[in-house]
Scaffold this active site. Structure first.
Site, mmCIF file in Angstrom:
data_model
loop_
_atom_site.group_PDB
_atom_site.id
_atom_site.type_symbol
_atom_site.label_atom_id
_atom_site.label_comp_id
_atom_site.label_asym_id
_atom_site.label_seq_id
_atom_site.Cartn_x
_atom_site.Cartn_y
_atom_site.Cartn_z
ATOM 1 N N HIS A 39 0.826 -1.219 0.000
ATOM 2 C CA HIS A 39 0.000 0.000 0.000
ATOM 3 C C HIS A 39 0.861 1.271 0.000
ATOM 4 C CE1 HIS A 39 -3.111 -2.954 0.755
ATOM 5 N NE2 HIS A 39 -2.312 -3.450 1.672
ATOM 6 N N GLU A 54 -2.882 0.366 8.041
ATOM 7 C CA GLU A 54 -1.908 -0.665 7.655
ATOM 8 C C GLU A 54 -0.632 -0.055 7.086
ATOM 9 O OE1 GLU A 54 -3.396 -3.396 4.738
ATOM 10 O OE2 GLU A 54 -1.456 -4.396 4.495
ATOM 11 N N HIS A 107 2.680 -6.867 5.017
ATOM 12 C CA HIS A 107 1.324 -6.331 5.130
ATOM 13 C C HIS A 107 0.815 -6.507 6.551
ATOM 14 C CE1 HIS A 107 0.070 -5.751 0.813
ATOM 15 N NE2 HIS A 107 1.223 -6.384 0.667
ATOM 16 N N GLU A 169 1.802 -11.258 6.830
ATOM 17 C CA GLU A 169 0.744 -10.442 7.448
ATOM 18 C C GLU A 169 1.089 -10.378 8.932
ATOM 19 O OE1 GLU A 169 -1.806 -8.902 6.011
ATOM 20 O OE2 GLU A 169 -2.290 -9.944 4.153
HETATM 21 ZN ZN ZN Z 1 -2.202 -5.209 2.742
#
Ligand code: ZN
Length: 208
Positions: A39, A54, A107, A169
């Site tokens: 992102h 995030e 992420h 993640e």
């Molecule tokens: Zn993400």
């Protein structure tokens, strides 16, 4: 004559051989790792408890992973080093064009605002899972959080990168336990150190 070279103990085929001493700092320098903080810019990624974004959690983790790897003499390229937007294609195009050895995407997860009970680490692979397994093992060993395991997914960056790749993640911004941890600088540093250790272990076992 046997001597220690960059690839370990070798037999020298030349008439005169010199023992080559390589300091730990230079030992990993022929490896190139792309670190991909997800992102950025107009794309905040998941938005969690207390407005935790995030993109803002994973950038400091990614920068710290980069710092540690560089300290070990490993070359690193970041797909973004501050808060700007990069397309998914731009991320893997970079890694493929510079012929990186490894691609590590970072992420944070989301389960929606109604599920603060969902917390934990997930590490994704597509194809070869060894890099994911190694990083996952290093995080579980040293970071205090729930473990949701290593999983397979057809994520774009995993499908299109030509080198071993993984997508970590680092926790759920929507999780009550994880959100508090992810906002904490000490947790971010522990997570970064564990990811970096996993990358270094993978290089030492598989690329050397
Ligand atoms: Zn993400």
């Amino acid at each position: 004559t046997s001597f220690r070279g960059v690839t370990g103990v070798q037999t020298c085929a030349l008439p005169i051989c010199f023992p080559v001493t390589i300091t730990p700092h230079h030992r990993n320098s022929r490896f190139l790792v792309v670190i991909d903080p997800g992102h950025g810019g107009k794309d905040p990624g998941a938005i969690g408890i207390g407005g935790l974004q995030e993109k803002n959690v994973i950038l400091p983790i990614s920068l710290e992973v980069t710092r540690i790897l560089q300290q070990q003499g490993i070359d690193v390229r970041l797909t973004r080093d501050s808060d700007f937007f990069v397309t998914l294609q731009g991320r893997t195009d970079l890694a493929n064009q510079i012929d990186a050895d490894l691609f590590v995407s970072i992420h944070a997860n989301s389960m929606g605002k109604a599920r603060p009970d969902v917390n934990g680490l997930e590490v994704y692979y597509f194809g070869d899972r060894r890099l994911s397994d190694t990083i996952h093992r290093n995080i579980v060993r040293s970071v205090d959080m729930h473990d949701r395991g290593v999983r397979r997914a057809r994520f774009y960056v995993l499908r299109t990168s030509k080198m071993p790749s993984t997508l970590v993640e680092v926790g759920f911004v929507t999780g009550a336990e994880d959100a508090a941890k992810l906002a904490n600088v000490n947790f971010q540093r522990q997570m970064a150190a564990a990811i970096a250790r996993g990358i270094i272990e993978y290089i030492q076992r598989n690329l050397r």
